[in-house]
Motif scaffolding. Sequence first.
Motif, PDB file in Angstrom:
ATOM      1  N   SER A  23      -6.447  24.870   7.325  1.00 53.21           N
ATOM      2  CA  SER A  23      -6.663  25.484   6.288  1.00 53.21           C
ATOM      3  C   SER A  23      -5.899  25.539   5.327  1.00 53.21           C
ATOM      4  N   SER A  24      -4.330  25.651   5.803  1.00 57.23           N
ATOM      5  CA  SER A  24      -3.654  25.643   4.660  1.00 57.23           C
ATOM      6  C   SER A  24      -3.702  24.082   3.815  1.00 57.23           C
ATOM      7  N   PHE A  25      -3.729  22.926   4.603  1.00 62.06           N
ATOM      8  CA  PHE A  25      -3.904  21.739   3.765  1.00 62.06           C
ATOM      9  C   PHE A  25      -4.859  21.698   3.070  1.00 62.06           C
ATOM     10  N   TYR A  26      -6.025  22.155   3.349  1.00 65.56           N
ATOM     11  CA  TYR A  26      -7.692  22.475   2.660  1.00 65.56           C
ATOM     12  C   TYR A  26      -7.402  23.044   1.388  1.00 65.56           C
ATOM     13  N   LEU A  27      -6.716  24.408   1.366  1.00 68.97           N
ATOM     14  CA  LEU A  27      -6.573  25.382   0.919  1.00 68.97           C
ATOM     15  C   LEU A  27      -5.367  24.959  -0.908  1.00 68.97           C
ATOM     16  N   SER A  28      -4.337  23.386  -0.424  1.00 69.55           N
ATOM     17  CA  SER A  28      -3.700  22.739  -1.202  1.00 69.55           C
ATOM     18  C   SER A  28      -4.363  21.296  -1.752  1.00 69.55           C
ATOM     19  N   ILE A  29      -5.957  20.814  -0.811  1.00 67.88           N
ATOM     20  CA  ILE A  29      -6.340  19.920  -2.049  1.00 67.88           C
ATOM     21  C   ILE A  29      -7.223  20.959  -2.708  1.00 67.88           C
ATOM     22  N   LEU A  30      -7.334  21.972  -2.842  1.00 68.50           N
ATOM     23  CA  LEU A  30      -8.794  22.828  -3.706  1.00 68.50           C
ATOM     24  C   LEU A  30      -8.129  23.767  -4.558  1.00 68.50           C
ATOM     25  N   ASP A  31      -6.580  23.260  -4.497  1.00 74.05           N
ATOM     26  CA  ASP A  31      -5.760  22.865  -5.851  1.00 74.05           C
ATOM     27  C   ASP A  31      -5.478  25.094  -5.802  1.00 74.05           C
ATOM     28  N   VAL A  32      -5.619  25.712  -4.941  1.00 77.05           N
ATOM     29  CA  VAL A  32      -5.517  27.177  -4.600  1.00 77.05           C
ATOM     30  C   VAL A  32      -4.397  27.064  -3.712  1.00 77.05           C
ATOM     31  N   SER A  33      -3.195  28.166  -4.593  1.00 82.55           N
ATOM     32  CA  SER A  33      -1.263  28.338  -4.540  1.00 82.55           C
ATOM     33  C   SER A  33      -1.580  28.735  -3.507  1.00 82.55           C
ATOM     34  N   LEU A  34      -1.997  29.860  -2.566  1.00 83.69           N
ATOM     35  CA  LEU A  34      -2.064  30.372  -1.433  1.00 83.69           C
ATOM     36  C   LEU A  34      -2.133  29.293  -0.275  1.00 83.69           C
ATOM     37  N   PHE A  35      -2.115  28.327  -0.508  1.00 85.26           N
ATOM     38  CA  PHE A  35      -1.951  27.789   0.828  1.00 85.26           C
ATOM     39  C   PHE A  35      -0.417  27.532   1.578  1.00 85.26           C
ATOM     40  N   GLY A 105       3.564  21.275  -5.052  1.00 86.74           N
ATOM     41  CA  GLY A 105       3.124  21.828  -3.948  1.00 86.74           C
ATOM     42  C   GLY A 105       4.268  20.734  -2.567  1.00 86.74           C
ATOM     43  N   GLY A 106       4.204  19.696  -2.583  1.00 87.27           N
ATOM     44  CA  GLY A 106       5.156  18.654  -1.083  1.00 87.27           C
ATOM     45  C   GLY A 106       5.992  19.239  -1.047  1.00 87.27           C
TER      46      GLY A 106
END
Length: 145
Positions: A23-35, A105-106
């Motif tokens: 889910s963190s990876f998915y949020l990162s792809i969506l460019d949401v900072s909550l990842f 975010g990497g």
Amino acid sequence: MNNKISILNYCFPLGVSEVFFLSSFYLSILDVSLFAFALPFSALFLLISVYLFLRTNTAAKAILNHDERNSEVYAFYHQSFGIFAIIFSALLFAALAYIPLMESGGHFYLLYCLPMAVCCLIPAVASYKGMKSAKLEAEKNVTNI
């Protein structure tokens, strides 16, 4: 201590850890900072899973010289080695894949994936050693018959 030697002893926290990681990876792809908030929970559940593996490993070592349970112990180590080796490879690959993306975010993934990959390497090595000792114990029992 539970005498049941099974991967189910540690699989639930491992699955929860992977859900948080994905889910963190998915949020990162969506460019949401909550990842970045999901990664500590993933690490916590991965550490709980490793702890439960090590506790089951201790129980497996204690009953290794029982003939009737040797195949169960070998199966536990064989499955555990596969699971933790795959997770180690996936975390290492994710860490290496995010090196070029340090500005977006990497660095969070690099700081998470490398220590967690090393953490998964510990049960993988313990499982490999357990597989070898269970196989040697089985061969010793076969030659005694």
